[in-house]
Design a protein around this motif. Structure first.
Motif, short mmCIF file in Angstrom:
data_model
loop_
_atom_site.label_atom_id
_atom_site.label_comp_id
_atom_site.label_asym_id
_atom_site.label_seq_id
_atom_site.Cartn_x
_atom_site.Cartn_y
_atom_site.Cartn_z
N SER A 174 0.82 -1.13 0.08
CA SER A 174 -0.05 -0.05 -0.11
C SER A 174 0.84 1.12 0.25
CB SER A 174 -0.74 -0.03 1.27
OG SER A 174 -1.86 -0.99 1.24
N ASP A 205 -5.65 -0.91 -4.74
CA ASP A 205 -5.19 -1.43 -3.53
C ASP A 205 -6.16 -2.55 -2.92
OD1 ASP A 205 -3.60 -2.08 -1.33
OD2 ASP A 205 -3.43 -0.06 -0.59
N GLU A 206 -5.92 -3.87 -3.28
CA GLU A 206 -6.76 -5.09 -2.80
C GLU A 206 -8.15 -4.85 -2.86
OE1 GLU A 206 -5.38 -6.90 0.72
OE2 GLU A 206 -3.45 -6.02 0.84
MG LIG Z 1 -2.22 -2.87 2.26
#
Ligand SMILES: [Mg+2]
Ligand SMILES: Nc1ncnc2c1ncn2[C@@H]1O[C@H](COP(=O)(O)OP(=O)(O)O)[C@@H](O)[C@H]1O
Lengths: 285, 270
Positions: free
Chosen positions: A55, A176-177
């Motif tokens: 991240s 991001d995910e």
């Molecule tokens: Mg992360």
């Protein structure tokens, strides 16, 4: 085409906490000497265990974080110098979708939320309208445009968040995910939108811990302790034996078992679809 | 305990001509109407107000019982006002005398007058919130206040705060519900006990709620920045507010109404 980078990372280091007097210790770097380029139009997956710095790295790609040392170039714009005057020049090129769909929607009306990004970069009202309708159609949420986000499922909210990014028409989207908090159905929907974006010629960076999702990229980068641990095509990555806690995708495991029982499955078969196609062609041949 | 059942704002969905008015016009007209209630001096002039309000209610097609619901939370205040006026106005013909309290003709008149004024006040303002989406009210406010930005009033920022608050009220209610259930599962009791015990039981609810509100705020700020948010400067809006024919009529009617109300002060027979 071969070397037309969307994002260039040059020996990037980043520490969340910087002491006033002394430089941070190596152990404090969340990103510790990362260099790679992301080519325009490519689909790159970034995987790695929790806390490996994925991240943090993603936030460097649109100037949400600035490197402690080293530099990040987005479309040849340096994030540090650009941030001093107009960070949005970078952010309208590289959009970002976050993990939690709830915490990234701003308005209590879906279409107003999608309009938020274009409004911020001063697009003409009629053009905003057009983009909002188009992006809502693309993510299949047009008929929900008047609703409140709190009435939608997690997957639907995430699609709204994606529409909000597409409406800014970025060249590159960093995810991001995006599927971490969704059910399998929501995950499939998001993945099909990601594929669509890539097929439109946009650069896609997908951070995920589902190896099945990473297998769909052209390139996988594995992060570990803030460093690049491995970088290559899915076939190259999945043939390594130092993947640690990262589980192989089902198709790769299946292919291994098939090889053990004498069926010669090529190494570049990494997704379920590829495996199914291969087995069907085998059947006919 | 379904926390979600708390209604947010009190918008009553509809397509009436009142619903379709520009929110700025609705805010201004409501404001004028509220002021007019304080201009009125006599009961007969209140007929004008009732006529105006009644017409708007009829046009809005909102059932009267929804509008009267707005009285419920303030009914006590209205009664209190009436009682105070009734008992403490001591001018005029005395009708009854109970110790220090005198009830006079003027007192009854004042009590009824104030009561009616408050009721009309509540009806008028709830009519605005019933026919306008909260988000439209916010946008309308921003537009109306934007000239004041020059003298330092943060119109855009205030409107953005309102927008985000509206967006996150349901989220925080959900969160409250979740935490309540989690704490109930751990043996917390929110329903029984004395007031002091109930207040104490709120601590394990409020602490996680605040933690989660701060987390949401951090995430949201990051997401807004990622979407190029940099304050109100250089920002355009998708919805352009345009005044239509209906808005012109509404403004004209309101101006005539205000003129009549002011005239009614001059005319002794009204
Ligand atoms: Mg992360
Ligand atoms: N806001 C923050 N403040 C301080 N440290 C942080 C912050 N965010 C992440 N970290 C630390 O930086 C490291 C990398 O985190 P992160 O980039 O979130 O990893 P990942 O996304 O791969 O799970 C972790 O050790 C984490 O604890």
């Amino acid at each position: 085409m071969a070397s037309d980078p969307m994002i260039q990372l040059k020996d990037v280091r980043f520490a969340y906490e910087q002491g006033e007097d002394d430089t941070p210790q190596a152990a404090e770097f969340a990103i510790d000497g990362v260099s790679f380029n992301i080519e325009k139009g490519s689909f790159v997956a970034i995987v790695g265990s929790n806390g490996s710095g994925k991240s943090t790295l993603a936030k460097h790609m649109n100037a949400l974080l600035l490197p402690t040392s080293g530099e990040v170039l987005v479309d040849d714009l340096n994030t540090v110098t650009e941030s001093q005057t107009q960070p949005w020049e970078i952010r309208k090129r590289v959009g970002m979708v976050f993990q939690n769909p709830d915490n990234q929607l701003v308005s209590s009306v879906v279409e107003d939320d999608v309009a938020f990004g274009p409004e911020n970069i001063g697009i003409e009202p009629s053009e905003i309208r057009r983009r909002v309708d188009e992006s809502l159609q693309m993510v299949g949420m047009y008929e929900h445009r008047k609703k409140g986000p709190h009435l939608l499922s997690g997957g639907q909210k995430q699609r709204i968040a994606i529409a909000g990014v597409i409406a800014m028409d970025p060249e590159c989207v960093v995810f991001d995910e995006p599927t971490a908090m969704l059910d399998p159905k929501g995950r499939r929907e998001i993945m099909s939108i990601i594929r669509k974006l890539h097929s439109q010629g946009r650069t896609v960076v997908l951070i995920t811990h589902f190896m099945e999702e990473a297998a769909e990229a052209d390139r996988i980068i594995i992060m570990e302790h803030g460093k690049v641990h491995a970088d290559g095509t899915p076939a190259q990555i999945f043939s390594r034996d130092d993947l640690g806690v990262l589980a192989l995708p089902f198709a790769v495991k299946m292919a291994k078992r098939l090889r053990q029982s004498g069926i010669d499955v090529p190494a570049d078969i990494v997704t379920d679809e590829q495996l199914a196609d291969f087995l069907c062609s085998k059947e006919q041949g | 305990m379904a926390v979600r059942d708390i209604t947010l704002g009190q918008y009553f969905p509809g397509e009436s001509c009142i619903h379709r008015l520009d929110p700025r016009v609705k805010i201004v007209c409501t404001f004028v109407y509220l002021i007019s209630l304080f201009v009125v001096k006599s009961f007969s002039a209140f007929l004008l107000c009732i006529l105006f309000l009644g017409t708007v209610i009829a046009l809005s097609k909102i059932p009267f019982k929804f509008i009267s619901k707005g009285l419920k939370p303030v009914i006590f205040l209205i009664i209190l006002t009436m009682v105070i006026n009734l008992f403490f106005v001591s001018t005029g013909d005395v009708l009854a005398k109970l110790g220090p309290i005198t009830i006079t003709k003027d007192g009854i008149y004042r009590a009824l007058f104030m009561g009616l004024r408050l009721v009309l006040l509540i009806f008028g303002s709830s009519l605005m919130t019933l026919t306008t989406k909260p988000i439209e009210l916010t946008d309308g406010m921003e537009k109306l206040l934007s000239p004041l930005a020059k003298i330092g009033l943060p119109a855009h920022e205030l409107a953005m705060m309102m927008t985000i608050a509206l967006r996150f009220i349901p989220t925080l209610l959900d969160e409250t519900d979740k935490i309540m259930k989690a704490q109930t599962a751990r043996g917390a009791d929110f329903e029984n006990g004395s007031i002091k015990e109930k207040a104490k039981a709120l601590i394990p609810l409020l602490v996680p709620l605040f933690v989660s509100a701060f987390r949401i705020a951090g995430d949201l700020a990051m997401a807004m920045e990622a979407r190029c948010y940099h304050g109100g400067s250089g920002r355009t809006r998708m919805h352009q507010m345009k005044l239509g024919k209906g808005d012109a009529v509404a403004i004209a009617v309101t101006v005539i109404y205000l003129a009549l109300v002011i005239l009614s002060r001059q005319l002794p027979l009204l």
